[in-house]
Design an enzyme around this catalytic site. Structure first.
Site, short mmCIF file in Angstrom:
data_model
loop_
_atom_site.label_atom_id
_atom_site.label_comp_id
_atom_site.label_asym_id
_atom_site.label_seq_id
_atom_site.Cartn_x
_atom_site.Cartn_y
_atom_site.Cartn_z
N GLU A 454 4.13 102.72 114.54
CA GLU A 454 4.09 103.52 113.33
C GLU A 454 4.42 102.61 112.14
OE1 GLU A 454 4.92 108.19 112.42
OE2 GLU A 454 5.61 107.30 114.27
N GLU A 724 16.70 108.30 114.61
CA GLU A 724 15.72 109.23 114.05
C GLU A 724 16.16 110.68 114.24
OE1 GLU A 724 11.95 109.01 116.05
OE2 GLU A 724 10.91 110.00 114.39
C1 BGC Z 1 7.88 109.65 111.24
C2 BGC Z 1 8.84 110.32 110.32
C3 BGC Z 1 8.01 111.08 109.34
C4 BGC Z 1 7.39 112.16 110.15
C5 BGC Z 1 6.69 113.19 109.38
C6 BGC Z 1 7.17 110.70 112.00
O1 BGC Z 1 6.29 110.21 112.92
O2 BGC Z 1 8.48 108.70 112.05
O3 BGC Z 1 9.90 109.67 109.94
O4 BGC Z 1 8.61 111.50 108.18
O5 BGC Z 1 6.58 111.63 111.16
O6 BGC Z 1 6.16 114.09 110.17
#
Ligand code: BGC
Length: 938
Positions: A454, A724
């Site tokens: 990501e 997270e």
């Molecule tokens: C990210 C997040 C992001 C989110 C939004 C994720 O995959 O890692 O931090 O804000 O998606 O849906």
């Protein structure tokens, strides 16, 4: 003593290669007298270090402005070094010396790199391949100075005669490549030599190809490079060496490299032996070339492994002792062709084995093939890794020691500006985890995470973290660059994508995420007082507010259905990341917040009419919010912690409603045994709204909570960065296996903003932004923390706040930078106040620059007193009193419930509410008597 230091041009000293025609200058003043301000200044810019060939002299200007002085001299020239200095007079009539001469150098103010051609390898079919482009040039005259201007579609590394040029990494950085591409400027005067020079450019995919967790994204098919080297010889003549059709492509040691998967490097391959092929010159891509704005990515720290582990599975794993972002540099002596394989991971599993499932498809590998020399060193170039653990394979056993490996920490090299330390080691660790989270996720853009497939510029994450980010590091240039891309990526209709630069397939936007467009510029303005930055973003801010207005009923109520909501909160379906706070509450609250910000920005920039009309709109949204979401009894629909937090944080309630909302929020937290349930959007404001609305103790208890879920739960589980999810690691030692579990996401690190602004008490004053005027108002409470020291490096100089609570005595020390002032607010309960040992009657002071010491007594404010208004569950922290209550719950529902269940059922009620609940089996008098006994035990 009156001296000037840190005279900066566009936030930095000695910047090579800017393309702004009207740079800003700022300076700091030091004085040995308290209450020093600047009365006047004189600023000079010149073409020579002696500052004789002046191109701008302001003359003596009576003003206290020492920040963001806009250049107004002769038009600047391209590729020219300018020198500058300043002197000031202070309000005591003292004249400073001229400051030391500093300089900046322009790059191209007209067309950048006008002579060079874009060059590209002809065959680019092989995936992830790193290309080697080269040219040999003869230099016959002695060089006086030389600059390289270079950029690439992809990542480049430039080498001259085998040496890497500059210490910047991951160049040219990630901008919205559809619109603009940065070039860098290097001083190569000492790298070129008389005779033959080998100029090499390595080209890798980087952010140009292959990013994105769904479909790998491609900005274009061809990687390409563009270079101009401007050489000035000692006799004064000049020469430009540039990329053109005469360059060749050959074999180099870099084989493949991508951001997610890592790098393969074959040190056996020597370029000298390569067969060189023709390259192609490309049509000029339609991208604006711009000089680099932000601080480059560099190695900023080196760590040694704290251990080399053998896992139960028999793997050899380095433990860096810290979840970090960067790479491992290794030194090895091994037979030619030895393949060394490193894989990177954030965590070990419950059994102690290497765990990489949470990286999803990202491989995070490095392969190095030795050339058979002694002490070969290697660190990957065209990638970065998020890791604490590194599995090592193929490494000679006799050299497997910590001395063979170094962790190189990389990130955008911003200036650190904040420090914070308390006498509570767990809170200190939490603070350090926030700092590490920021370091690892500020790699040219603000990313969500640095390890899985990501690593994107998620707007929501940056938005919720912005204030913390700007306390920790000077973020003006970092965000100036990113916000310019946000503006460029914004659709014509005003919608702001979820990630910037935008590489997601669908056209997307949503509240809390797209509001980065308004919240971030405003936060920057508060911290730095930089109007130019605000002005640059104003239309983008406005376009976003107008977009939401167009979607909202009456232009105010945004009844959005599908959005990210209070992402990853714990109050919804545990299998979904969305949380239970109704989306329309979040969407309308954010609409109000953004509109209010826009109105304030309009006012600052002098757009009076717009300021008025957006103020009106904001009021309308507030009124509609109240009508729609606040019940006649003052409850907020949705009933989640975040439903209460957002309207309180964004000031959407009347005073009465706010009082009720804060008490409900407090009640919910107490009833939940002092546990939060908030996600990305609620968490950043949770402690602030509690502290501001009379529940500072509750905020402290949340901070100090060690049970799951909480900040210190993570710390106790050994976290060295911010996770997270609250449950990235479950209490039973298993990982969250939802497919989205990172151990380095900064959103929940937003608590540090509260640590700085409330616990230590350092914050800006909106009326005089940029810390021209500060507020120092530490919240002092006898709970878990008895000493706090925090410093923040404002653009004017360092501000600090330090307090120590010893029984009922408090000492507060503050430091206020020259040319600023601060409102110092002591708690309302303070008595016997002294300021620098002199008794004073006030508790609020307006102080000029200097250091001050304040003392006061707390009285018996920390003595707990339970009244009717307290919530029963507050007894959690008073075990004897709680047992007493439980012992009296024997008649609950006619004795049909055991007392521990009875307690669970009433812990969310106030004692007052208990009095009118006959099921409890206690009369009002009995409850009053109980309260008296409880207070004796507390
Ligand atoms: C990210 C997040 C992001 C989110 C939004 C994720 O995959 O890692 O931090 O804000 O998606 O849906």
């Amino acid at each position: 003593m009156l001296t000037i230091k840190n005279v900066t041009c566009e936030y930095r000293c000695q910047v090579l290669g800017t393309d702004t025609r009207t740079p800003y200058f700022s300076w700091q003043i030091e004085s040995d007298k308290k209450q020093t301000k600047q009365r006047s200044y004189q600023f000079k810019v010149a073409l020579d270090p002696a500052c004789k060939q002046v191109v701008w002299d302001t003359g003596v200007i009576t003003s206290d402005q020492s920040q963001h002085l806009l250049y107004q001299g002769e038009p600047l020239r391209s590729c020219t070094r300018y020198y500058y200095q300043v002197r000031i007079e202070d309000t005591y009539g003292r004249l400073s010396e001229w400051s030391e001469v500093d300089w900046w150098e322009t790059a191209f103010l007209e067309t950048p790199l006008p002579e060079a051609k874009w060059i590209a390898p002809k065959d680019q079919c092989e995936k992830s391949k790193v290309f080697t482009l080269q040219k040999k040039v003869k230099i016959t005259k002695k060089i006086d100075s030389a600059r390289a201007y270079i950029t690439a579609l992809g990542l480049y590394e430039l080498r001259i005669n085998g040496l890497k040029v500059g210490d910047q990494l991951l160049t040219p950085g990630w901008t919205s490549y559809h619109h603009r591409l940065q070039y860098q400027t290097y001083d190569i005067s000492t790298l070129l030599r008389v005779g033959e020079n080998v100029i090499t450019i390595y080209l890798a995919e980087g952010w140009y190809k292959g990013m994105g967790f769904e479909e790998p994204y491609e900005y274009g098919q061809d990687l390409a490079a563009l270079l101009e080297m401007h050489i000035t010889f000692e006799q004064g003549s000049e020469e430009i060496i540039k990329t053109d059709a005469t360059w060749k492509e050959g074999l180099g040691p870099f084989k493949t490299a991508t951001i997610y998967n890592g790098e393969i490097y074959d040190a056996r391959i020597h370029e000298e032996e390569s067969i060189w092929k023709d390259i192609q010159c490309l049509e000029e891509p339609k991208i604006n070339l711009v000089a680099q704005v932000n601080e480059p990515v560099r190695v900023t720290q080196r760590l040694k492994p704290v251990a080399i582990l053998q896992t139960p599975k028999g793997e050899t794993v380095l433990d860096m002792g810290q979840n970090m972002v960067g790479r491992i540099k290794m030194t090895v002596s091994a037979a030619k062709g030895t393949e060394i394989f490193l894989s990177y991971a954030e965590v070990l599993d419950k059994e102690g084995n290497f765990y990489r499932k949470n990286l999803r498809e990202a491989k995070q590998h490095a392969v190095y093939i030795t050339q058979g020399q002694k002490n070969e060193t290697y660190a990957p170039t065209f990638t970065f890794y998020g890791f604490r653990y590194v599995k090592v394979e193929g490494f000679p056993k006799d050299q497997l020691g910590v001395e063979s490996f170094t962790g190189e920490v990389i990130h955008s090299d911003m200036k650190p500006t904040g420090t914070l330390e308390t006498d509570n080691p767990l809170v200190n660790q939490l603070y350090q985890n926030v700092i590490w989270g920021q370091r690892g996720n500020f790699v040219d853009i603000p990313t969500d995470c640095p390890q899985r497939n990501e690593r994107l510029g998620w707007t929501g994450d940056a938005q919720v973290f912005i204030e913390t980010a700007l306390y920790n590091y000077e973020g003006a240039l970092f965000f100036k660059k990113w916000l310019t891309d946000l503006k460029l990526e914004q659709s014509k209709d005003g919608s702001v994508p979820f990630v910037i630069p935008n590489i997601l397939p669908e056209k997307t936007f949503g509240s809390g995420w797209s509001d980065a467009a308004t919240v971030i510029p405003w936060a920057l303005y508060q911290m730095y007082g930089d109007k130019k930055l605000l002005e640059n973003q104003y239309h983008s801010m406005k376009a976003w507010v107008e977009k939401v207005r167009s979607l909202a009923t009456n232009g105010s109520l945004w009844e959005a259905k599908i959005q990210f909501g209070d992402w990853l909160s714990l109050d919804g379906d545990p299998n979904l990341p969305l949380g239970a706070t109704p989306i329309p509450i979040i969407a309308t609250a954010y609409h109000a917040r953004s509109t209010k910000i826009l109105a304030k920005a309009a006012k600052v920039l002098g757009y009076e009419e717009e300021a008025q009309s957006y103020n009106d709109l904001a009021q309308q949204i507030v009124a509609d919010f109240q009508a729609e979401f606040v019940t006649p009894n003052g409850n907020i629909i949705g009933g989640t912690q975040t439903s209460y937090i957002l309207p309180l944080a964004f000031d959407l309630l009347t005073a009465d409603m706010a009082k009720k909302a804060a008490s409900e929020l407090h009640r919910m937290i107490v009833a939940n045994d002092y546990h939060l349930t908030t996600g990305f959007l609620g968490t950043p404001h949770l402690c602030s709204v509690l502290s501001e609305h009379g529940y500072h103790e509750t905020a402290m208890r949340l901070l100090l909570q060690e049970e799951y879920p909480s900040w210190l739960y993570q710390v106790k589980q050994g976290a060295t960065t911010i996770w997270e999810r609250w449950n990235s690691l479950n209490p039973d030692g298993t990982f969250n296996d939802s497919g989205m579990t990172s151990f380095n996401h900064y959103a929940y690190g937003s608590i540090a903003q509260w640590l700085y602004s409330t616990l230590a008490g350092i914050s800006y004053d909106e009326k005089e932004p940029g810390f021209k005027k500060a507020i120092i108002a530490p919240k002092i409470w006898d709970l878990g923390i008895h000493q706090v020291k925090s410093t923040y490096e404002t653009l004017y100089g360092q501000i600090s706040s330090e307090w120590c609570l010893n029984k009922d005595e408090v000492t507060v020390k503050v430091q206020i930078p020259v040319n600023t002032e601060a409102t110092v607010k002591l708690p309302s309960f303070a008595t016997n106040v002294t300021l620098d040992h002199q008794p004073v009657t006030k508790k609020v002071f307006c102080l000029g620059s200097g250091e001050y010491k304040l003392n006061f007594l707390t009285g018996n404010i920390f003595q707990h007193k339970f009244t009717d208004a307290n919530v029963v569950g507050e007894l959690k922290y008073f075990p004897e009193a709680k047992s007493l209550l439980m012992s009296q719950l024997t008649s609950f529902v006619n004795g049909q419930m055991p007392p521990h269940i009875a307690y669970e059922m009433i812990k969310g009620l106030t004692f007052k509410e208990c009095k009118v609940s006959p099921e409890i089996g206690l009369t009002p008098q009995e409850i009053d008597e109980l309260l008296i006994k409880i207070n004796q035990l507390c």
